[in-house]
Design a protein around this motif. Structure first.
Motif, PDB file in Angstrom:
ATOM      1  N   GLY A   1      -5.217   5.117   1.372  1.00  0.00           N
ATOM      2  CA  GLY A   1      -4.025   4.350   1.719  1.00  0.00           C
ATOM      3  C   GLY A   1      -3.942   4.070   3.207  1.00  0.00           C
ATOM      4  N   HIS A   2      -4.278   5.046   4.022  1.00  0.00           N
ATOM      5  CA  HIS A   2      -4.256   4.879   5.476  1.00  0.00           C
ATOM      6  C   HIS A   2      -5.331   3.881   5.917  1.00  0.00           C
ATOM      7  CE1 HIS A   2      -3.269   5.978   9.557  1.00  0.00           C
ATOM      8  NE2 HIS A   2      -4.563   6.089   9.820  1.00  0.00           N
TER       9      HIS A   2
ATOM     10  N   ALA B  68      -4.164   0.434   4.994  1.00  0.00           N
ATOM     11  CA  ALA B  68      -3.041   0.013   5.825  1.00  0.00           C
ATOM     12  C   ALA B  68      -3.499  -0.435   7.207  1.00  0.00           C
ATOM     13  CB  ALA B  68      -2.026   1.142   5.943  1.00  0.00           C
TER      14      ALA B  68
ATOM     15  N   ALA C  86       3.965  -1.170   3.803  1.00  0.00           N
ATOM     16  CA  ALA C  86       3.441   0.197   3.745  1.00  0.00           C
ATOM     17  C   ALA C  86       4.531   1.173   3.331  1.00  0.00           C
ATOM     18  CB  ALA C  86       2.893   0.594   5.112  1.00  0.00           C
TER      19      ALA C  86
ATOM     20  N   LEU D 292       1.775   2.656  12.411  1.00  0.00           N
ATOM     21  CA  LEU D 292       1.094   1.527  11.784  1.00  0.00           C
ATOM     22  C   LEU D 292       1.785   0.203  12.097  1.00  0.00           C
ATOM     23  CD1 LEU D 292       0.268   3.007   8.277  1.00  0.00           C
ATOM     24  CD2 LEU D 292      -1.388   2.327  10.021  1.00  0.00           C
TER      25      LEU D 292
ATOM     26  N   CYS E 196       0.391   5.775   2.706  1.00  0.00           N
ATOM     27  CA  CYS E 196      -0.284   5.347   3.939  1.00  0.00           C
ATOM     28  C   CYS E 196      -0.593   6.448   4.966  1.00  0.00           C
ATOM     29  CB  CYS E 196       0.542   4.263   4.605  1.00  0.00           C
ATOM     30  SG  CYS E 196       0.518   2.752   3.645  1.00  0.00           S
TER      31      CYS E 196
ATOM     32  N   VAL F  74       0.860  -1.184   0.000  1.00  0.00           N
ATOM     33  CA  VAL F  74       0.000   0.000   0.000  1.00  0.00           C
ATOM     34  C   VAL F  74       0.895   1.232   0.000  1.00  0.00           C
ATOM     35  CG1 VAL F  74      -1.786   1.286   1.223  1.00  0.00           C
ATOM     36  CG2 VAL F  74      -1.812  -1.205   1.270  1.00  0.00           C
TER      37      VAL F  74
END
Length: 55
Positions: free
Chosen positions: A14-15, A18, A30, A41, A9, A6
């Motif tokens: 994207g976040h 993730a 990530a 993350l 992130c 991904v």
């Protein structure tokens, strides 16, 4: 288990991805330009996530 990459992130889609991918049991790779976000993350699921940052 699948490995999923991904990008982007720190925010947005994207976040969200993730955060969801490790919760579903897959491994996360990530990427982001902000290492602080990636550290957070990875800390949440260290056995299923690895971070790659541009510093």
């Amino acid at each position: 288990m699948k490995a999923r990459l991904v990008t982007g992130c720190p925010s947005g889609l994207g976040h969200a991805l993730a955060r969801r991918i490790p919760a579903e049991g897959d491994a996360l790779v990530a990427t982001a330009r902000r290492p602080d976000i990636l550290r957070t993350l990875v800390a949440q699921t260290p056995d299923r996530a690895v971070a790659v940052a541009d510093q």
